[in-house]
Design a protein around this motif. Structure first.
Motif, PDB file in Angstrom:
ATOM      1  N   UNK A   1      66.912  59.513  50.254  1.00 21.89           N
ATOM      2  CA  UNK A   1      65.912  60.089  51.155  1.00 21.89           C
ATOM      3  C   UNK A   1      66.508  60.606  52.457  1.00 21.89           C
ATOM      4  N   UNK A   2      67.576  59.977  52.916  1.00 22.44           N
ATOM      5  CA  UNK A   2      68.138  60.327  54.219  1.00 22.44           C
ATOM      6  C   UNK A   2      68.595  61.787  54.227  1.00 22.44           C
ATOM      7  N   UNK A   3      68.104  62.539  55.197  1.00 20.65           N
ATOM      8  CA  UNK A   3      68.482  63.944  55.334  1.00 20.65           C
ATOM      9  C   UNK A   3      67.578  64.912  54.589  1.00 20.65           C
ATOM     10  N   UNK A   4      66.639  64.408  53.777  1.00 24.22           N
ATOM     11  CA  UNK A   4      65.764  65.295  53.010  1.00 24.22           C
ATOM     12  C   UNK A   4      64.788  66.042  53.914  1.00 24.22           C
ATOM     13  N   UNK A   5      64.477  67.258  53.510  1.00 21.91           N
ATOM     14  CA  UNK A   5      63.435  68.033  54.182  1.00 21.91           C
ATOM     15  C   UNK A   5      62.077  67.462  53.807  1.00 21.91           C
TER      16      UNK A   5
ATOM     17  N   UNK B   1      59.128  67.457  47.420  1.00 22.30           N
ATOM     18  CA  UNK B   1      60.311  67.024  46.669  1.00 22.30           C
ATOM     19  C   UNK B   1      60.624  65.545  46.912  1.00 22.30           C
ATOM     20  N   UNK B   2      60.211  65.035  48.054  1.00 24.14           N
ATOM     21  CA  UNK B   2      60.433  63.621  48.372  1.00 24.14           C
ATOM     22  C   UNK B   2      59.768  62.727  47.333  1.00 24.14           C
ATOM     23  N   UNK B   3      58.593  63.119  46.879  1.00 28.35           N
ATOM     24  CA  UNK B   3      57.874  62.318  45.889  1.00 28.35           C
ATOM     25  C   UNK B   3      58.665  62.234  44.589  1.00 28.35           C
ATOM     26  N   UNK B   4      59.266  63.350  44.179  1.00 29.40           N
ATOM     27  CA  UNK B   4      60.067  63.354  42.952  1.00 29.40           C
ATOM     28  C   UNK B   4      61.281  62.437  43.087  1.00 29.40           C
ATOM     29  N   UNK B   5      61.928  62.474  44.244  1.00 28.38           N
ATOM     30  CA  UNK B   5      63.099  61.626  44.470  1.00 28.38           C
ATOM     31  C   UNK B   5      62.707  60.159  44.442  1.00 28.38           C
ATOM     32  N   UNK B   6      61.579  59.830  45.061  1.00 27.56           N
ATOM     33  CA  UNK B   6      61.095  58.444  45.031  1.00 27.56           C
ATOM     34  C   UNK B   6      60.862  57.995  43.594  1.00 27.56           C
ATOM     35  N   UNK B   7      60.193  58.845  42.812  1.00 33.02           N
ATOM     36  CA  UNK B   7      59.869  58.487  41.431  1.00 33.02           C
ATOM     37  C   UNK B   7      61.142  58.194  40.629  1.00 33.02           C
ATOM     38  N   UNK B   8      62.191  58.972  40.884  1.00 31.59           N
ATOM     39  CA  UNK B   8      63.432  58.826  40.126  1.00 31.59           C
ATOM     40  C   UNK B   8      64.320  57.685  40.635  1.00 31.59           C
ATOM     41  N   UNK B   9      64.192  57.346  41.924  1.00 31.96           N
ATOM     42  CA  UNK B   9      65.191  56.485  42.555  1.00 31.96           C
ATOM     43  C   UNK B   9      64.691  55.102  42.959  1.00 31.96           C
ATOM     44  N   UNK B  10      63.388  54.935  43.157  1.00 30.79           N
ATOM     45  CA  UNK B  10      62.906  53.721  43.827  1.00 30.79           C
ATOM     46  C   UNK B  10      63.121  52.438  43.019  1.00 30.79           C
ATOM     47  N   UNK B  11      63.435  52.542  41.728  1.00 27.89           N
ATOM     48  CA  UNK B  11      63.700  51.350  40.924  1.00 27.89           C
ATOM     49  C   UNK B  11      65.195  51.072  40.767  1.00 27.89           C
ATOM     50  N   UNK B  12      66.034  51.897  41.390  1.00 31.51           N
ATOM     51  CA  UNK B  12      67.478  51.767  41.215  1.00 31.51           C
ATOM     52  C   UNK B  12      68.046  50.499  41.846  1.00 31.51           C
ATOM     53  N   UNK B  13      67.390  50.001  42.892  1.00 27.16           N
ATOM     54  CA  UNK B  13      67.906  48.841  43.620  1.00 27.16           C
ATOM     55  C   UNK B  13      67.316  47.520  43.160  1.00 27.16           C
ATOM     56  N   UNK B  14      66.356  47.563  42.236  1.00 27.97           N
ATOM     57  CA  UNK B  14      65.628  46.348  41.852  1.00 27.97           C
ATOM     58  C   UNK B  14      65.594  46.211  40.338  1.00 27.97           C
ATOM     59  N   UNK B  15      65.099  45.075  39.886  1.00 31.53           N
ATOM     60  CA  UNK B  15      65.053  44.804  38.456  1.00 31.53           C
ATOM     61  C   UNK B  15      63.764  44.060  38.105  1.00 31.53           C
ATOM     62  N   UNK B  16      62.633  44.776  38.075  1.00 29.69           N
ATOM     63  CA  UNK B  16      61.375  44.109  37.709  1.00 29.69           C
ATOM     64  C   UNK B  16      61.466  43.498  36.319  1.00 29.69           C
ATOM     65  N   UNK B  17      60.930  42.295  36.187  1.00 36.31           N
ATOM     66  CA  UNK B  17      61.018  41.590  34.915  1.00 36.31           C
ATOM     67  C   UNK B  17      59.633  41.270  34.373  1.00 36.31           C
ATOM     68  N   UNK B  18      59.595  40.991  33.086  1.00 34.00           N
ATOM     69  CA  UNK B  18      58.352  40.528  32.480  1.00 34.00           C
ATOM     70  C   UNK B  18      57.949  39.202  33.118  1.00 34.00           C
ATOM     71  N   UNK B  19      56.662  39.066  33.430  1.00 36.03           N
ATOM     72  CA  UNK B  19      56.174  37.840  34.022  1.00 36.03           C
ATOM     73  C   UNK B  19      54.966  37.316  33.287  1.00 36.03           C
ATOM     74  N   UNK B  20      54.596  36.101  33.622  1.00 31.59           N
ATOM     75  CA  UNK B  20      53.413  35.516  32.988  1.00 31.59           C
ATOM     76  C   UNK B  20      52.146  36.200  33.451  1.00 31.59           C
ATOM     77  N   UNK B  21      52.144  36.723  34.678  1.00 29.06           N
ATOM     78  CA  UNK B  21      50.939  37.337  35.220  1.00 29.06           C
ATOM     79  C   UNK B  21      50.971  38.857  35.153  1.00 29.06           C
ATOM     80  N   UNK B  22      52.180  39.440  35.266  1.00 24.64           N
ATOM     81  CA  UNK B  22      52.295  40.895  35.370  1.00 24.64           C
ATOM     82  C   UNK B  22      53.429  41.376  34.484  1.00 24.64           C
TER      83      UNK B  22
END
Length: 297
Positions: free
Chosen positions: A236-240, A244-265
């Protein structure tokens, strides 16, 4: 029933550190909103507790002459929420801790306990991470200062040793000056629930409001510990400012995390929530900075 060997109430920090060194089964306790519940569930039994709740060295919230915010580790969530200095210097932190539990929990729960408990869902952690805080830790050899990026050592583990005490959280004047921030807690209920997804963000636009000059983000409940989103930040840094920011978020926002299967969600549901939460939060802080909407209206 609470099952403990002994409870010590030291008069000052030096005595607390001494007791922790002498009593090899001793553990620090402050508000107790997490530890006492865990004790009843069978953890931390047959231990000695050293209470730091009323230690003067861990109390109070103050601004130093050079603009640093010093938050005593025994400060309750309510005290942080109501602090004029916190609301002025880092309102994101006040917002985050306002979403912890209910009023009773916020009155007894402390920021030090929330951080040291090291659960992935800690609401205060995202705010502390994006403000790049420094943690003051006291032990037999004196006080050492640990950057928050080095504080979490894995699930349930921090840089605080068994015979040490977290004394203060330091936030520098450069951490939030000129930024707009937001914390989102998505949970199955609006109150008395842990975060299914927690997301904190600080963002600053360029003077002409057309580019993202800087951004820092952090996630809760999406990894074994609260984490910074360095890959999303870099993308995101430096983006106009534009759609296009929304597309970058959609593609990148899960890169730093690892959501797992849970009992509730489910994992799939979490991933959808993360994308939506991040898009809305980024849009909100851009608008707060005086930029144009990039998502929704």
């Amino acid at each position: 029933m609470i099952d403990v060997n002994a409870i010590y109430e030291p008069a000052d920090l030096a005595e607390a550190v001494r007791l922790l060194g002498e009593q090899t089964d001793a553990m620090v306790i402050c508000g107790g909103s997490d530890m006492l519940i865990q004790n009843r569930e069978g953890r931390y039994r047959d231990k000695a507790y050293v209470s730091v709740r009323h230690l003067p060295e861990l109390r109070g919230i103050r601004e130093t002459p050079d603009g640093r915010l010093m938050i005593g580790a025994a400060s309750s969530f309510t005290e942080i929420m109501e602090s004029e200095a916190v609301q002025r210097i880092c309102p994101l932190l006040a917002k985050a801790v306002s979403q912890v539990g209910a009023v009773q929990i916020r009155n007894i729960g402390t920021i030090g306990g929330n951080l040291c408990n090291a659960v992935p869902s800690a609401d205060s952690a995202c705010a502390v991470l994006v403000h790049e805080a420094k943690l003051h830790i006291a032990g037999a050899k004196g006080v050492r200062v640990v950057p928050v990026k080095d504080f979490y050592r894995g699930g349930g583990k921090t840089a605080v040793a068994r015979d040490e005490v977290l004394t203060a959280i330091e936030i520098g004047p450069e951490a939030a000056a000129g930024y707009s921030g937001h914390y989102t807690k998505y949970a199955m209920r609006k109150a008395m629930d842990i975060a299914t997804v927690g997301f904190g963000i600080l963002l600053k636009l360029s003077p002409d409001k057309r580019q993202i000059a800087d951004v820092r983000v952090a996630y809760a409940s999406l990894a074994p510990r609260p984490v910074r989103g360095f890959k999303l930040e870099a993308a995101l840094r430096g983006m106009t400012v534009g759609s296009e920011i929304v597309d970058v978020i959609h593609q990148t926002c899960l890169s730093d995390v690892n959501p797992r299967e849970g009992r509730r969600v489910s994992k799939n549901f979490k991933e959808k929530i993360v994308r939506e939460v991040v898009k809305r939060a980024v849009n909100d802080v851009i608008v707060a900075q005086g930029g144009n909407h990039v998502y929704g209206s």
